[in-house]
Motif scaffolding. Structure first.
Motif, short mmCIF file in Angstrom:
data_model
loop_
_atom_site.label_atom_id
_atom_site.label_comp_id
_atom_site.label_asym_id
_atom_site.label_seq_id
_atom_site.Cartn_x
_atom_site.Cartn_y
_atom_site.Cartn_z
N UNK A 1 13.23 -11.27 -17.65
CA UNK A 1 11.80 -11.18 -17.96
C UNK A 1 10.98 -12.04 -17.00
N UNK A 2 11.31 -11.97 -15.73
CA UNK A 2 10.65 -12.79 -14.71
C UNK A 2 9.70 -11.96 -13.86
N UNK A 3 8.67 -12.59 -13.38
CA UNK A 3 7.80 -11.97 -12.40
C UNK A 3 8.54 -11.89 -11.07
N UNK A 4 8.09 -11.00 -10.20
CA UNK A 4 8.55 -10.97 -8.82
C UNK A 4 7.33 -11.12 -7.92
N UNK A 5 7.37 -12.13 -7.05
CA UNK A 5 6.37 -12.27 -6.00
C UNK A 5 7.05 -11.88 -4.70
N UNK A 6 6.66 -10.74 -4.14
CA UNK A 6 7.29 -10.24 -2.92
C UNK A 6 6.24 -10.21 -1.81
N UNK A 7 6.40 -11.10 -0.85
CA UNK A 7 5.51 -11.16 0.31
C UNK A 7 5.94 -10.07 1.29
N UNK A 8 5.11 -9.05 1.44
CA UNK A 8 5.46 -7.87 2.23
C UNK A 8 4.58 -7.73 3.48
N UNK A 9 4.18 -8.86 4.06
CA UNK A 9 3.23 -8.79 5.17
C UNK A 9 3.83 -8.12 6.42
N UNK A 10 5.16 -8.10 6.54
CA UNK A 10 5.78 -7.42 7.68
C UNK A 10 6.33 -6.04 7.30
N UNK A 11 6.04 -5.59 6.11
CA UNK A 11 6.47 -4.25 5.71
C UNK A 11 5.75 -3.22 6.57
N UNK A 12 6.52 -2.26 7.08
CA UNK A 12 5.95 -1.26 7.99
C UNK A 12 6.48 -1.37 9.40
N UNK A 13 7.31 -2.37 9.68
CA UNK A 13 7.88 -2.54 11.02
C UNK A 13 8.83 -1.40 11.37
N UNK A 14 9.48 -0.84 10.36
CA UNK A 14 10.42 0.25 10.59
C UNK A 14 9.66 1.54 10.85
N UNK A 15 10.26 2.44 11.64
CA UNK A 15 9.62 3.72 11.90
C UNK A 15 9.66 4.62 10.66
N UNK A 16 10.61 4.41 9.79
CA UNK A 16 10.72 5.17 8.55
C UNK A 16 10.05 4.42 7.41
N UNK A 17 9.85 5.11 6.30
CA UNK A 17 9.20 4.48 5.15
C UNK A 17 10.01 3.28 4.66
N UNK A 18 9.33 2.17 4.50
CA UNK A 18 9.96 0.96 3.97
C UNK A 18 9.50 0.79 2.53
N UNK A 19 10.42 0.78 1.58
CA UNK A 19 10.01 0.67 0.18
C UNK A 19 9.32 -0.66 -0.12
N UNK A 20 8.46 -0.62 -1.11
CA UNK A 20 7.75 -1.79 -1.60
C UNK A 20 8.31 -2.17 -2.96
N UNK A 21 8.15 -3.42 -3.33
CA UNK A 21 8.56 -3.86 -4.66
C UNK A 21 7.78 -3.13 -5.75
N UNK A 22 6.65 -2.54 -5.38
CA UNK A 22 5.82 -1.81 -6.34
C UNK A 22 6.34 -0.41 -6.63
N UNK A 23 7.34 0.04 -5.89
CA UNK A 23 7.81 1.43 -6.00
C UNK A 23 8.64 1.70 -7.25
N UNK A 24 9.00 0.66 -8.00
CA UNK A 24 10.00 0.83 -9.05
C UNK A 24 9.44 0.72 -10.47
N UNK A 25 8.12 0.66 -10.57
CA UNK A 25 7.49 0.69 -11.88
C UNK A 25 7.63 -0.58 -12.70
#
Length: 199
Positions: A116-140
């Motif tokens: 029952x913990x929060x997740x703080x995911x710093x994703x400032x470099x997300x998008x470096x890959x040419x393909x879609x990079x999943x976000x921590x927000x993708x899982x509901x």
């Protein structure tokens, strides 16, 4: 948008004075005396020094060279307990660049949900890959917080007001604004500092 799988709505986005301001606001608002947070290191120094400096027990799960800097999910699970309020990570990792993709992020979400913990995911470099990079927000997961920035992936260095931490549900924004007085103070202080910065 940049969060097509997260179903993020405009009202679930809060703009802050820089990604640093976003990290500070989340950490200072959510963590309280008696809590602990688990930080996956190496990481942005703010992620472990702000809680530690605030008297919050800060536990470290270290990425190791002998494991090719891959996250040990069993170690992460064991580091958490009933008092774990938040799991903190950067993805892609800052500074070493190792990235958790779909399977890895799902495991992090499962561990956070178990405790029952929060997740703080710093994703400032997300998008470096040419393909879609999943976000921590993708899982509901309703306690997932993503921090993003205009200065890294979009190379817009001077727009310090145009950085956001992006929230999965409206009640998280309400939590930050209403449940603690310090969150309100920090939120308005950031804009005050921004106007000093541009004047």
């Amino acid at each position: 948008g940049i969060y097509p799988k997260g179903n993020v709505k405009p009202e679930e986005v809060m703009i802050t004075h820089g990604g640093t301001g976003a990290n500070d606001l989340v950490l200072m608002s959510v963590l309280e005396p008696g809590d602990n947070c688990v930080v996956i290191k190496p990481s942005y120094q703010q992620h472990y020094d702000i809680p530690k400096g605030s008297g919050i027990e800060t536990r470290v799960v270290q990425l190791k060279a002998e494991d090719n800097y891959q996250l040990d999910f069993d170690a992460l699970d064991k580091a958490c307990d009933a008092n774990t309020k938040m799991i903190v990570l950067t993805n892609p990792n800052n500074p070493i660049g190792v990235t958790l993709y779909d399977e890895g992020l799902r495991k992090v979400v499962d561990i956070a949900a178990k405790h029952d913990a929060w997740i703080l995911c710093d994703e400032v470099y997300r998008g470096l890959d040419e393909n879609y990079m999943p976000s921590i927000l993708d899982y509901g997961y309703h306690k997932a917080i993503s921090i993003s920035s205009m200065s890294k992936m979009y190379s817009i260095k001077k727009t310090k007001c145009c950085k956001a931490f992006i929230l999965r549900r409206n009640y998280i924004i309400n939590y930050l604004h209403q449940n603690t007085r310090i969150s309100k103070l920090l939120f308005y202080a950031q804009f005050f500092l921004f106007f000093i910065y541009i004047s």
